[in-house]
Each structure stands twice: as structure tokens, then as C-alpha cells.
Enzyme design. Structure first.
Site, mmCIF file in Angstrom:
data_model
loop_
_atom_site.group_PDB
_atom_site.id
_atom_site.type_symbol
_atom_site.label_atom_id
_atom_site.label_comp_id
_atom_site.label_asym_id
_atom_site.label_seq_id
_atom_site.Cartn_x
_atom_site.Cartn_y
_atom_site.Cartn_z
ATOM 1 N N ARG A 15 0.839 -1.196 0.000
ATOM 2 C CA ARG A 15 0.000 0.000 0.000
ATOM 3 C C ARG A 15 0.882 1.256 0.000
ATOM 4 O O ARG A 15 2.082 1.185 0.217
ATOM 5 C CB ARG A 15 -0.897 0.021 1.258
ATOM 6 C CG ARG A 15 -2.015 -0.970 1.227
ATOM 7 C CD ARG A 15 -2.732 -1.065 2.562
ATOM 8 N NE ARG A 15 -1.947 -1.758 3.566
ATOM 9 C CZ ARG A 15 -2.311 -1.965 4.827
ATOM 10 N NH1 ARG A 15 -3.461 -1.491 5.252
ATOM 11 N NH2 ARG A 15 -1.540 -2.626 5.662
ATOM 12 N N LYS A 75 1.887 1.893 7.314
ATOM 13 C CA LYS A 75 2.235 1.115 8.500
ATOM 14 C C LYS A 75 3.179 1.893 9.400
ATOM 15 O O LYS A 75 3.758 2.911 9.011
ATOM 16 C CB LYS A 75 2.887 -0.210 8.087
ATOM 17 C CG LYS A 75 1.917 -1.174 7.400
ATOM 18 C CD LYS A 75 0.672 -1.477 8.214
ATOM 19 C CE LYS A 75 0.920 -2.377 9.412
ATOM 20 N NZ LYS A 75 -0.372 -2.737 10.080
ATOM 21 N N TYR A 94 -0.676 4.253 10.639
ATOM 22 C CA TYR A 94 -0.985 3.283 11.700
ATOM 23 C C TYR A 94 0.242 3.117 12.572
ATOM 24 O O TYR A 94 1.375 3.083 12.058
ATOM 25 C CB TYR A 94 -1.333 1.910 11.102
ATOM 26 C CG TYR A 94 -2.680 1.842 10.436
ATOM 27 C CD1 TYR A 94 -3.853 2.062 11.156
ATOM 28 C CD2 TYR A 94 -2.790 1.538 9.092
ATOM 29 C CE1 TYR A 94 -5.094 2.006 10.544
ATOM 30 C CE2 TYR A 94 -4.028 1.475 8.461
ATOM 31 C CZ TYR A 94 -5.176 1.709 9.194
ATOM 32 O OH TYR A 94 -6.396 1.654 8.584
ATOM 33 N N HIS A 96 -0.250 1.234 16.144
ATOM 34 C CA HIS A 96 -0.516 0.087 17.015
ATOM 35 C C HIS A 96 0.521 0.007 18.137
ATOM 36 O O HIS A 96 1.163 -1.017 18.351
ATOM 37 C CB HIS A 96 -0.542 -1.218 16.202
ATOM 38 C CG HIS A 96 -1.576 -1.226 15.118
ATOM 39 N ND1 HIS A 96 -2.929 -1.303 15.385
ATOM 40 C CD2 HIS A 96 -1.462 -1.161 13.777
ATOM 41 C CE1 HIS A 96 -3.599 -1.278 14.235
ATOM 42 N NE2 HIS A 96 -2.739 -1.182 13.255
ATOM 43 N N GLU A 118 -5.383 4.430 13.851
ATOM 44 C CA GLU A 118 -6.295 3.474 14.501
ATOM 45 C C GLU A 118 -6.994 4.015 15.740
ATOM 46 O O GLU A 118 -7.927 3.382 16.230
ATOM 47 C CB GLU A 118 -5.552 2.165 14.832
ATOM 48 C CG GLU A 118 -4.536 2.226 15.963
ATOM 49 C CD GLU A 118 -3.148 2.715 15.517
ATOM 50 O OE1 GLU A 118 -2.996 3.130 14.356
ATOM 51 O OE2 GLU A 118 -2.222 2.679 16.348
ATOM 52 N N ASP A 270 -2.479 -7.052 15.535
ATOM 53 C CA ASP A 270 -1.782 -5.759 15.580
ATOM 54 C C ASP A 270 -1.969 -5.051 16.917
ATOM 55 O O ASP A 270 -1.238 -4.117 17.224
ATOM 56 C CB ASP A 270 -2.161 -4.863 14.385
ATOM 57 C CG ASP A 270 -3.644 -4.684 14.262
ATOM 58 O OD1 ASP A 270 -4.380 -5.097 15.173
ATOM 59 O OD2 ASP A 270 -4.084 -4.127 13.245
#
Ligand SMILES: NC(=O)C1=CN([C@@H]2O[C@H](COP(=O)(O)OP(=O)(O)OC[C@H]3O[C@@H](n4cnc5c(N)ncnc54)[C@H](O)[C@@H]3O)[C@@H](O)[C@H]2O)C=CC1
Ligand SMILES: CC(=O)C(=O)O
Ligand SMILES: [Mg+2]
Length: 375
Positions: A15, A75, A94, A96, A118, A270
């Protein structure tokens, strides 16, 4: 604002944080865009398309980080990116954090502004920047589960839908949010017998109204889970406590009560995973086996279907990226409570409760960093 889009370097992560359309939109608002060469290739976007949209294409990731005031990616930064991150640099991606202790300490040390997709949360409690990827991962989970149920891949050797005269497989879905709902829908569409559990009775009521007949709802508690895992062929982990570590609903000791060859797809990996024995895996090496149970724990499932995922993700992130670029992160977060909840680590301080609790770090009130912010 100067905005940078690096190429993702996580294993099999195809991505990209912005599409050429996103670049064009940000250009329209007067911002400067730098995209790393080939960053969009895995999602079907050529460098030339980014250039036509108004971005400058840079050869290396170092140049992108060096230029940008805001990094827009997908990510969490990987260890080799840590030294590239500058003090006060805004990272919109993101993270996490509750499953990444090293990452948390690295971002504290870099004194960056970490706005995590998130945990951006609307007053309705919906997570607008997690939803699209949860939709993708939820729809993928039965597909991956069905694959690993095949005997040559060490599964039980059962077809999800069965055939006339032979019972279908049993699928247990833990968590009836976005991932769980999509997973149940797809598993049911493939003909499996599905049970979906949640601690929210209201959510189970809603599902009961629109799910097909081969999906039954059940309240999530240890007693019901212990009974259901004995007969399940495929178990999909889809629970979430936003920003926090996932609770372990299936413990190591419970694996012994399952049928050999049962497949566990822990989408919640995650956030640490809702199955005790789950450890993050990659698309290159997605599964491992403990006590004859196949564990699939890929932390970036949507990365495998980038043509769908990049568009779905950027549809949701772009309006927020525009707001951050137009107003700066401080003013944007002052005006928009949803964005403010996305702030996790700012200038070396943890400002998100679930992250502070996960790693036993002091929690600083987000208002303090917003009031104290001068950049
Ligand atoms: N591995 C991957 O590639 C991806 C992972 N995810 C992850 O999947 C997880 C689920 O995400 P969403 O569905 O968007 O969250 P969500 O917030 O929509 O749903 C979570 C559900 O879990 C329920 N829940 C909480 N505790 C529970 C318990 N003890 N038993 C049963 N249900 C319980 C909640 O009531 C809620 O309905 C998250 O950790 C998310 O980060 C999402 C996308 C991609
Ligand atoms: C949500 C997430 O972790 C992903 O899309 O990879
Ligand atoms: Mg994930």
C-alpha cells in the site's frame, strides 16, 4: 505544509499513503508534496502519475524524511526508519503502539508527533481510519482461513461450505465489530455454519436482524468460548479495545481442547492478538503451528490486496490529511476531537491512555501538549 510519502518497507506491504488523486487535492490547497520513487507501484501508481498530479519524486527515503514536515504513510515506521524521523515531524499513519514497545520508545526518543490512524475516534465511537482496513481484513479472514484449512497447508482438510450431503465447516468469530461482521458475512456466503460472539448485546441484536440464517450470535464469555472452540474448524479473532492490548480470549491451555488442524486467524494481532499463542507473522511466512493448531497472524493483511486497500484507506484518510496540512496538527486537533484522539506520542510524551498502560509509562494530558505546542 511540506508533505512526504515514503515507500513502505514492511514485509510485503504494497500500500501507499497517498494516491495521485490525493496529491492533486493537497496541491489544490497549496501544499508541497514529495513522493519516494516507486512508492505507489505496488498499488498500481507510476511515478509519472504523481508528478502529473504535482508531486516531486525523490529517489530515496532519506530525502523524503529530510524534506517533510508531515509524513503520510500506511504502517508503523520500521527500525531502519527511526533515525530518519525528525523532532516535531508529524507522522500520520498506523502505529498500534500497544503491541510495539520498541516502537513506542523509539518515537518517544525521536520527539515526533505521532497521530495514529487506529485511534482517531468519532463521538459515535466509530474509528473512521481503521474501518476501511478492517473491512478488507474482515473479508480476507475467511478466504485465508479456507486456504489454510486445506490439508497440504496443514489444516484439517475441510471445505468451508461442505457439499450436498456433507456438513459445512464451523466458523467461530470473536468480536462483532467491523472485522467480525465482514468475516461472518463472507464465511456465511461461502456456506459455513457461523457463530459470532461479542460482549455488546446491542451489536448482537443488530447482527441478528440482518445476517443470513447460517450465522448465529452468542454472548462472549469464557464458558461459551470454551464450548465453541471444541467444534470450530476456523476461529477468527476480531476483538478490539481501542488503542489498548487485546484481551486473551483463547489461552495456550485451551488449544489442547481443539480439533487438530483447526485454523486460527487472529486479525487482532496488531493490538497484541486475542489468542495467547499469537505472534505477528508476515505474508511471506504467514502461519506457524502450536499443538497441531494452525496460527495465521499477519499484522498487515490488507497489504496483500493493495489495489483495493490503498484506495479504501486513502478515501478515509485524505480529508484528515488536508485538515492537518491546512491548519497544522495543533489547531486541527484543537478543532477536531476525533483527530485529537489520534494523538498517541507527542514530543516525547505518551498522551494516549491505552499506550501508557501497555508499557507502564507516564500519561500526559493531551491538552498540555496542545497548549504547550509552539510549532
Ligand atoms: N491484521 C490486520 O491486518 C488488521 C487488523 N485489524 C485489527 O482487527 C481488530 C478489530 O478491529 P475492528 O473490527 O475494526 O474493531 P471494532 O471496534 O469495530 O470491533 C471490535 C469488537 O470487539 C468487541 N469486543 C471487545 N471485547 C470483546 C470480548 N471480550 N469478546 C468479544 N468481543 C469483544 C467489541 O465490542 C467490538 O464490537 C483491531 O485490533 C484492528 O486493529 C484491522 C485491520 C487489519
Ligand atoms: C489496520 C492495519 O494494521 C493494517 O491495515 O495493516
Ligand atoms: Mg493491523
Amino acid at each position: 505544509m511540506i508533505i512526504g510519502v515514503p515507500k513502505e518497507i514492511k514485509n510485503n506491504e504494497n500500500r501507499v499513503g497517498l494516491t495521485p488523486a490525493g496529491v492533486a487535492e493537497l496541491r489544490k490547497h497549496g501544499h508541497e508534496l514529495y513522493v519516494q520513487s516507486t512508492a505507489g507501484l505496488g498499488s498500481g501508481f507510476q511515478d509519472a502519475e504523481y508528478e502529473e498530479a504535482g508531486a516531486t519524486v525523490l529517489a530515496t527515503i532519506e530525502e523524503v524524511y529530510a524534506k517533510a514536515e508531515m509524513i503520510v504513510k500506511v504502517k508503523e515506521p520500521i527500525a531502519q526508519e527511526y533515525p530518519l524521523i525528525k523532532e516535531n515531524q508529524l507522522l500520520f499513519t498506523y502505529f498500534h503502539f500497544a503491541s510495539g514497545e520498541e516502537l513506542t520508545h523509539a518515537m518517544i526518543e525521536r520527539k515526533a508527533v505521532c497521530l495514529a490512524y487506529e485511534t482517531v475516534e468519532l463521538p459515535s465511537r466509530a474509528l473512521p481510519l481503521l474501518i476501511p482496513m478492517s473491512e478488507v481484513a474482515g473479508r480476507m479472514a475467511p478466504q485465508e482461513g479456507a486456504k489454510y484449512l486445506e490439508k497440504p497447508l496443514k489444516g484439517r482438510g475441510i471445505l468451508l461450505g461442505g457439499v450436498p450431503g456433507v456438513k459445512p465447516a464451523e466458523v467461530l468469530v470473536l468480536g462483532a465489530g467491523i472485522v467480525g461482521t465482514q468475516a461472518a458475512k463472507i464465511a456465511a456466503g461461502l456456506g459455513a455454519q457461523v457463530t459470532i460472539m461479542d460482549i455488546s448485546l446491542n451489536r448482537l441484536r443488530e447482527l441478528d436482524d440482518f445476517m443470513p440464517k447460517n450465522v448465529v450470535t452468542q454472548y462472549s464469555n469464557e464458558y461459551n468460548i470454551r464450548a465453541a472452540i471444541k467444534t470450530a474448524d476456523l476461529i477468527i479473532g476480531a476483538v478490539l479495545i481501542p488503542g489498548a492490548k487485546a484481551p486473551h480470549l483463547i489461552t495456550r491451555e485451551m488449544l489442547k481442547t481443539m480439533k487438530p488442524g483447526t485454523v486460527l486467524v487472529d486479525v487482532a494481532v496488531d493490538q497484541g492478538g486475542c489468542i495467547e499463542t499469537c505472534k505477528p507473522t508476515t505474508h511471506e511466512n504467514p502461519t506457524f503451528i502450536i499443538d497441531d493448531i494452525v496460527h495465521y497472524c499477519v499484522a498487515n493483511m490488507p497489504g496483500a490486496v493493495p489495489y483495493t486497500s490503498t484506495l479504501a484507506l486513502t478515501n478515509a484518510t485524505l480529508p484528515y490529511a488536508v485538515k492537518l496540512a491546512n491548519l497544522g496538527w495543533q489547531e486541527a486537533c484543537r478543532r477536531d476531537e476525533a483527530l485529537r484522539l489520534g494523538l498517541n506520542v507527542v514530543h516525547g510524551e505518551v498522551v494516549y491512555k491505552g499506550v501508557a498502560e501497555a508499557w507502564n509509562l507516564p500519561l500526559v494530558d493531551v491538552q498540555n501538549v496542545l497548549e504547550g505546542a509552539t510549532v
